[in-house]
Design an enzyme around this catalytic site. Structure first.
Site, PDB file in Angstrom:
ATOM      1  N   HIS A   1       0.864  -1.176   0.000  1.00  0.00           N
ATOM      2  CA  HIS A   1       0.000   0.000   0.000  1.00  0.00           C
ATOM      3  C   HIS A   1       0.905   1.232   0.000  1.00  0.00           C
ATOM      4  O   HIS A   1       2.031   1.204   0.505  1.00  0.00           O
ATOM      5  CB  HIS A   1      -0.866  -0.033   1.265  1.00  0.00           C
ATOM      6  CG  HIS A   1      -1.932   1.005   1.340  1.00  0.00           C
ATOM      7  ND1 HIS A   1      -1.674   2.318   1.658  1.00  0.00           N
ATOM      8  CD2 HIS A   1      -3.276   0.914   1.161  1.00  0.00           C
ATOM      9  CE1 HIS A   1      -2.813   2.988   1.673  1.00  0.00           C
ATOM     10  NE2 HIS A   1      -3.796   2.172   1.370  1.00  0.00           N
TER      11      HIS A   1
ATOM     12  N   ASP B   1       3.054  -4.128   8.108  1.00  0.00           N
ATOM     13  CA  ASP B   1       1.755  -3.487   7.913  1.00  0.00           C
ATOM     14  C   ASP B   1       0.701  -4.589   8.014  1.00  0.00           C
ATOM     15  O   ASP B   1       0.541  -5.402   7.103  1.00  0.00           O
ATOM     16  CB  ASP B   1       1.695  -2.803   6.550  1.00  0.00           C
ATOM     17  CG  ASP B   1       0.342  -2.157   6.269  1.00  0.00           C
ATOM     18  OD1 ASP B   1      -0.562  -2.249   7.126  1.00  0.00           O
ATOM     19  OD2 ASP B   1       0.171  -1.569   5.185  1.00  0.00           O
TER      20      ASP B   1
ATOM     21  N   GLN C   1      -4.532  -5.431   6.859  1.00  0.00           N
ATOM     22  CA  GLN C   1      -5.453  -6.404   6.283  1.00  0.00           C
ATOM     23  C   GLN C   1      -5.408  -7.743   7.003  1.00  0.00           C
ATOM     24  O   GLN C   1      -6.336  -8.542   6.860  1.00  0.00           O
ATOM     25  CB  GLN C   1      -5.149  -6.603   4.797  1.00  0.00           C
ATOM     26  CG  GLN C   1      -5.340  -5.367   3.934  1.00  0.00           C
ATOM     27  CD  GLN C   1      -6.793  -4.945   3.811  1.00  0.00           C
ATOM     28  OE1 GLN C   1      -7.713  -5.748   3.963  1.00  0.00           O
ATOM     29  NE2 GLN C   1      -7.018  -3.663   3.545  1.00  0.00           N
TER      30      GLN C   1
ATOM     31  N   LYS D   1     -10.847  -0.966   9.938  1.00  0.00           N
ATOM     32  CA  LYS D   1     -10.936  -2.242   9.215  1.00  0.00           C
ATOM     33  C   LYS D   1     -11.228  -3.411  10.154  1.00  0.00           C
ATOM     34  O   LYS D   1     -11.442  -4.533   9.697  1.00  0.00           O
ATOM     35  CB  LYS D   1      -9.652  -2.493   8.431  1.00  0.00           C
ATOM     36  CG  LYS D   1      -9.359  -1.440   7.365  1.00  0.00           C
ATOM     37  CD  LYS D   1      -8.136  -1.788   6.544  1.00  0.00           C
ATOM     38  CE  LYS D   1      -7.644  -0.597   5.728  1.00  0.00           C
ATOM     39  NZ  LYS D   1      -8.594  -0.153   4.711  1.00  0.00           N
TER      40      LYS D   1
ATOM     41  N   CYS E   1      -4.685   2.364  -3.797  1.00  0.00           N
ATOM     42  CA  CYS E   1      -3.443   2.833  -3.156  1.00  0.00           C
ATOM     43  C   CYS E   1      -2.341   1.794  -3.314  1.00  0.00           C
ATOM     44  O   CYS E   1      -1.520   1.595  -2.410  1.00  0.00           O
ATOM     45  CB  CYS E   1      -3.674   3.162  -1.684  1.00  0.00           C
ATOM     46  SG  CYS E   1      -4.805   4.537  -1.405  1.00  0.00           S
TER      47      CYS E   1
END
Length: 423
Positions: free
Chosen positions: A136, A213, A216, A239, A379
């Site tokens: 991202h 990261d 997700q 999220k 993104c």
């Protein structure tokens, strides 16, 4: 899939927005959870109750409301720490989103003056930062800025044609000059689940710091920061069925203790004189000013809710619904899925192309059928460029997604082909 329906009905009842009907009386089919998840009633109620009954600033007001607000804020930190199995609540830093968390890391690493034997120290010429081609933008741009400012070199792991990391030259990419390896756990575009622990072990063997990261992955699967190999890990609240405006940076205490403050202001200080300041310990060193209090309280309620449902159960549901979606998408003529076709190797975000139709047009036609998806580059422009794709349509499921909603997506895509008179 049938065995999940009873539980799914109960879960869906927790999310009031899923009862909405759209223009034309069509039921909402929400398939944009990789963008932002919907919120259960308990999160909404918890935030409203806090604003109605406990609203005050934290760590400042010397009255009952202030004590209640401070307790609620720090209890939320406890809940987040437990959710990701952090060794200490002090290792959980509240930010406004994952982007801020990653920028915090990249900037403070540029300023750090620690001993590199502990994998923390200022970067300079000859040093290397390694990311991946599927990141991202929030895990690309901060590292570009860092390397531009310090003279370090930015490198990246490429992608295979199937949308997975190309680790064929990993021993060359991770070397004695590598200071930081920063990668996504689950791609928001390709859905790919990356072997974070394997890469982290290689990075640590080379003396590099590992940043993950997890925006997700934390929503979709059990995440244990003690086991995943990360030194620092970021995710965002909206999220994980929580509110916007709140994110999390977790870091190992010995790393966070060596990093300098990111922002200056109230609460992050120990003492201030006109000549100099000294700083509070973690986590407050990184939380300048009035924090997102009610958002943190909402995030605490959100991770508590997900804990009650069970992250292993959510992971299994995501796998099953993704497999069902991939099967359905394979029946549509002219549709190409980007990323792995094996549901066991990916998360719930599925990006695809439909020959002859721009992704924005696909999304608009689907919306006219009540199906909410995302269209664009998500993104993740470098990943799109790798596959010679300008943009794509993305459908993304979550714990409340039903097989019937996937059927509605497939029907709407077939309608789209008919609408554009595709052969």
């Amino acid at each position: 899939m049938e065995g999940l329906l009873g539980e799914l009905e109960m879960i869906r009842a927790d999310f009031p927005i899923l009862e909405r009907t759209m223009v034309g009386g069509l039921p909402l089919v929400y398939l944009d959870s990789a963008n932002t998840s919907q919120k259960p009633q308990v999160v909404i109620d918890t935030m409203v109750d806090h604003l109605e009954r406990h609203n005050a600033n934290v760590a400042r007001a010397m009255h009952q409301l202030g004590a209640e607000a401070s307790e609620a804020f720090e209890t939320a930190r406890d809940k987040v720490a437990a959710f990701i199995n952090a060794p200490s609540r002090d290792e959980v830093i509240f930010t406004k989103n994952a982007s801020e968390a990653l920028n915090l890391v990249a900037n403070t690493l540029a300023w750090a003056k620690g001993d590199w034997s502990d994998r923390v120290g200022a970067l300079g010429e000859g040093d290397e930062v390694l990311i991946t081609e599927m990141e991202h933008h929030s895990n690309i741009v901060p590292w570009q800025l860092l390397t531009e400012r310090t003279g370090a070199t930015l490198r990246w792991i490429g992608l295979t044609d199937s949308g997975e990391l190309d680790l064929s030259n990993i021993d060359e990419l991770i070397n004695e000059r590598t200071r930081v390896v920063s990668l996504t756990w689950v791609s928001n575009m390709l859905g790919t689940i990356n072997p974070v622990r394997e890469i982290a072990d290689r990075a640590h063997a080379a003396g590099a710091l590992v940043v993950v990261d997890a925006s997700q992955s934390v929503p979709q699967m059990p995440v244990d920061v003690r086991e995943c190999g990360a030194d620092l890990l970021a995710f965002t609240g909206h999220k994980v069925v929580g509110p916007t405006g709140i994110g999390v940076l977790w870091g190992r205490r010995e790393v966070l203790d060596q990093l300098p403050p990111f922002l200056g202001g109230g609460e992050m200080i120990e003492t201030v004189t006109m000549e100099r300041s000294t700083y509070a310990g973690i986590p407050h060193k990184f939380e300048a000013g009035t924090p997102p209090i009610v958002e943190a309280v909402g995030l605490g309620a959100a991770v508590e809710y997900l804990g009650h449902v069970g992250m292993a159960a959510i992971r299994d549901h995501e796998h099953a619904i993704t497999a069902y979606a991939l099967e359905g998408l394979a029946t549509i003529k002219g549709l190409t899925v980007l990323g792995p076709l094996d549901a066991s190797r990916r998360g719930g975000a599925i990006s695809f192309e439909l020959d002859g139709v721009h992704p924005h047009d696909v999304a608009q036609v689907l919306d006219s059928r009540g199906v909410a998806v995302r269209a664009g580059h998500h993104c993740a422009k470098p990943a799109h460029k790798r596959f010679d794709v300008q943009s794509s349509t993305r459908a993304s499921s979550y714990l409340y997604t039903t097989p019937a909603e996937i059927d509605a997506l497939i029907e709407a895509l077939n309608y789209t082909r008919s609408y554009f008179k595709l052969g």
